[in-house]
Every structure is written in C-alpha cells, then in structure tokens.
Design a protein around this motif. Sequence first.
Motif, short mmCIF file in Angstrom:
data_model
loop_
_atom_site.label_atom_id
_atom_site.label_comp_id
_atom_site.label_asym_id
_atom_site.label_seq_id
_atom_site.Cartn_x
_atom_site.Cartn_y
_atom_site.Cartn_z
N SER A 1 -6.57 -4.49 -1.10
CA SER A 1 -6.20 -3.95 0.20
C SER A 1 -4.90 -4.61 0.65
CB SER A 1 -7.31 -4.22 1.22
OG SER A 1 -8.53 -3.63 0.79
N ASN B 1 -0.78 -8.30 0.01
CA ASN B 1 -2.19 -8.03 -0.19
C ASN B 1 -3.01 -9.16 0.42
OD1 ASN B 1 -0.76 -6.66 -2.69
ND2 ASN B 1 -2.68 -5.59 -2.33
N GLY C 1 0.81 -1.20 0.00
CA GLY C 1 0.00 0.00 0.00
C GLY C 1 0.85 1.26 0.00
N PHE D 1 -15.99 -4.07 -0.71
CA PHE D 1 -14.67 -4.43 -0.24
C PHE D 1 -14.07 -5.53 -1.10
CE2 PHE D 1 -12.11 -7.15 2.76
CZ PHE D 1 -11.01 -6.32 2.79
N LEU E 1 -7.19 -0.45 3.78
CA LEU E 1 -8.24 -1.24 3.15
C LEU E 1 -9.09 -0.34 2.26
CD1 LEU E 1 -8.39 -2.06 6.62
CD2 LEU E 1 -8.81 -4.15 5.33
N LEU E 2 -9.35 -0.80 1.04
CA LEU E 2 -10.21 -0.07 0.11
C LEU E 2 -11.65 -0.51 0.36
CD1 LEU E 2 -7.35 0.19 -1.12
CD2 LEU E 2 -8.43 0.29 -3.36
N THR E 3 -12.50 0.45 0.73
CA THR E 3 -13.84 0.13 1.24
C THR E 3 -14.95 0.36 0.23
OG1 THR E 3 -13.99 2.36 2.20
CG2 THR E 3 -13.12 0.60 3.60
N SER F 1 -7.67 2.83 7.39
CA SER F 1 -6.37 2.30 7.78
C SER F 1 -6.27 2.21 9.30
CB SER F 1 -5.24 3.18 7.23
OG SER F 1 -5.29 4.49 7.79
N THR G 1 -2.27 -1.56 8.25
CA THR G 1 -3.10 -2.02 7.15
C THR G 1 -3.89 -0.87 6.54
OG1 THR G 1 -4.83 -3.59 6.48
CG2 THR G 1 -5.03 -2.63 8.68
N THR H 1 -11.29 4.65 1.71
CA THR H 1 -10.23 3.86 2.31
C THR H 1 -10.32 3.94 3.83
OG1 THR H 1 -8.68 5.73 2.26
CG2 THR H 1 -8.63 4.21 0.38
#
Length: 447
Positions: A411, A394, A146, A406, A431-433, A440, A429, A438
């Motif tokens: 992510s 990932n 990321g 998601f 994460l693409l939501t 984190s 971490t 996003t």
Amino acid sequence: MNKRPLLPAALAAALVMLCHSPAWSQGFALEGAIIDSRTGQSLGVVTEKGDLNALFRAQKAMTFGILRSAGISLEQLSPEVRARIERFQTTNVEAFRAFSQGLDLKDQGKFAQAREQFKRAAELDPNFALASEQQQSMPDVNLGSGLQVRAVMQAVAGAAVDKGKATFVVDVARAAAAIQAGQTVVTVAAPPTEAAVVNDYKFSSNQAGASNRFGANLVVGLAYGYTAAGGAVVNPIAPSEWRSSEYRVSNGVLESVGASGGGFLAQRLNAASANTGNTTLSDGTAAYWGSWLSAPGSSATLTVSGSAIAAPNLGRVDYVLADATRVMPSAGVATYTPSGGLLSNVSGNIGVNFVNRSVTLQNLGFQLGSLNFAGLAGSATYSDTSRSGAFNGNYSAGTCTGCAGFTPGASSFAGNFVGPNAGGLVLSTILLTGNGGTASGVHLFGR
C-alpha cells in the motif's frame, strides 16, 4: 464426449506448509482450498502429508488433486501440458524456501529484496530455471508510488476491453522493471517543469472573490473509485500540482482539474457536491475539501489516458485543495497533524526534516467506510525540484480491522505541501485490502 474448457473460472489455491523442525528434517503437511472466484463457492480441499523427502512429489500430487476438484479431467490435458506440470523445478528444499520468500516479497512490491531471494534460490540450485527467470525480471528498486500501479492497471484494463476480454492479469514487477529501464508502459501527464512555472504565481481570473483567491499553482489531492473491466472496483489516487489554466474552483468547490489531451481530466459537471468543508492553516492558507456524488444523468466525468469514466461505473470522488507551496524551507523540522478532509477519525502525525527532505508518517490511523487502519508508518524523501515538494512511498507497518488481508508494503501514500512556506500538506493514500480489493482517501495536515 463433451469436454469442459480448461480452467472455466479463475481459481485460487491457498497452500500452507508446516515443517516441524528448524532443520527441515521431519515432516510436512500441505493443504489447498479451491475457490470459484465467480461465486465464492468452495470447490473442495486437497491435503497431502508425509516425510519431507517426499515433499516435491506430494506437491505434484496436490496439483493434480486441485485440477480434479476444479472439475478438470486429467485425460483432457495434452501430453505437453501434463509433462510441464509433472516436471520438477527443483528438489532442493532450501532453494524452494528462498524462492517462496521471493514470491511473497514480490507480492508486497519489495522487488529489490525479492530479487535477492530469487538469486539465492538459483545459487542453491543452478538448474532452478524458474528462479533465474524471476531474478532477471525483478527491478532492483522497490515500488514507490501507487500512481505507477494505477497507470499500469488502467493501461492493461483498456487493452483488455479493446480485445473483448473480461479479465486481465498484471505482472507489476515486470512493469516496474520496464519503467526503470526507460520503456513506456503508459503515457501520463507530466507535472510542469521549473522553468514553465517560474512566473506563474499570480491570482487568476477564474477565481473571483476572497474565498476563492488561490495562487496560480494549486495542489489538488483526489481519491475516487470506479468499476473497471471484469467488474473489479479500483480506487486510485491522483495528487499533483496544477497550473492556473488546468483547474477551476467556484466558491471553494472544485469544478475541474487537468487538461484535455493531457492524460488526465476530472470534471464535476452536474454531479452533486457534498461533504464540503474548509479551514485556515496557521500561515493563513485557506484549504477546501469535498466530494462529487455521481449518478446516471448527473455524473462527473474522469478522462484518464483517453478513456472516459462516468456513472454508473464512476463512484464518489473526494478532493482536498489549497495553494501550492512556493518555496520549500531549507532548515528546521516540523510536525504536521490532521486538519481536515475526507478521512474519518484521523490520528497520528507526519514529521518533516527540511534539511534532508525526509517525510516520516508516524502511527497514522483513520477509518475508510467499514475499514479501520491503525499504526501506519512509512517514510519518503520529498522532491527538491518540485515547488510543492512532491513525495511518495510505501507503508512499512500498519494493521487493518475489517480487511480481508492487509499488507502495508503493498500500500502506498503520496502528497504535496501547501501554503507559501509549507504550512500544510495534502496526503493521498491507496491501500490494498485483500482479495483484490482497494481503498483510497485524501486528507489535509497542518503545522
């Protein structure tokens, strides 16, 4: 005659194709929803259906229907633009399907697999130029960090601001391909080399008192949020190992980390300190965590690649810190479980094999605000050149309750080991939501 500008707002079109036979021999249905991204208002729904032989003509008809629903008159299109829209990229259904699968894999950051699908599409239809172009632009590796995404996004956002633009588009696949080819996409601070840190392990004068006795090298995991150009909220992570001259800690509270002119510098300044806590791992390592709460007039500052971020654009900054591991074990295995930090309701564990340097995330779950993540799995190999065994990867599986959409493969996670003999690790971490969002966070795991 007054003409509306072409594409007055960013538009999103969702297409669903239903084929009622494994052999693709019957019919199809296409449905497109047009949304004004500025307001979230629906501008209409366009549908096409019919025999599969008419699929590609229906696709063109649907494109023009979407333009009309967006308020764009077809008469205002130049002959060149209209000709480009009307031209068929392919009329081979199997090639189209492979191309579509390639686009889906590309969105997940699975560039190596996407490349194979684009290659298959081009083989099925040698005249499918767009498939060939996508194949050539794909790197033959998957996106593993990321941090690369953060660097590319920040570079493009900065360029957009310099040019007076409010929005920008990033082709992460092409950026990753450039990185793989050795090109410079954005300059970021490099971790210290082995030779540079070999004699760094001593207690530093910038930490006084037993509760602040850190070795000269410190692992700091950061997760924060800020509002970028165009109003998008970005949630990067910044896990790394830092030398004694690159951080300052007071009574377990992180005051600063990074170096001016080094690509990254985070400073608490007069921001409020909150959510602080600490624990002692099984090997005696003391670890600390907390947050900086920025507000106009009492803000922390983050400087990334020369650009300073502060309140009101800068939100909460979370951190976890502990002594960096001095020597990674070379034999045995270990299981790490949640030990403290800024994620809520953390479950699952992380398995590490010190022989093959593998890191395996197993059924992780946690809460970030109103979002609940569960069943997160992933694997990585930690570095054999970094003293704290840096790793990143990932996710391969997982779900999110509360996310708009998601996708685990898009992510990522990253981390470093802490304690003299890897008694714990700091996991960060991002994460693409879904819908461009996003989230984190950062947490501590102990053996």
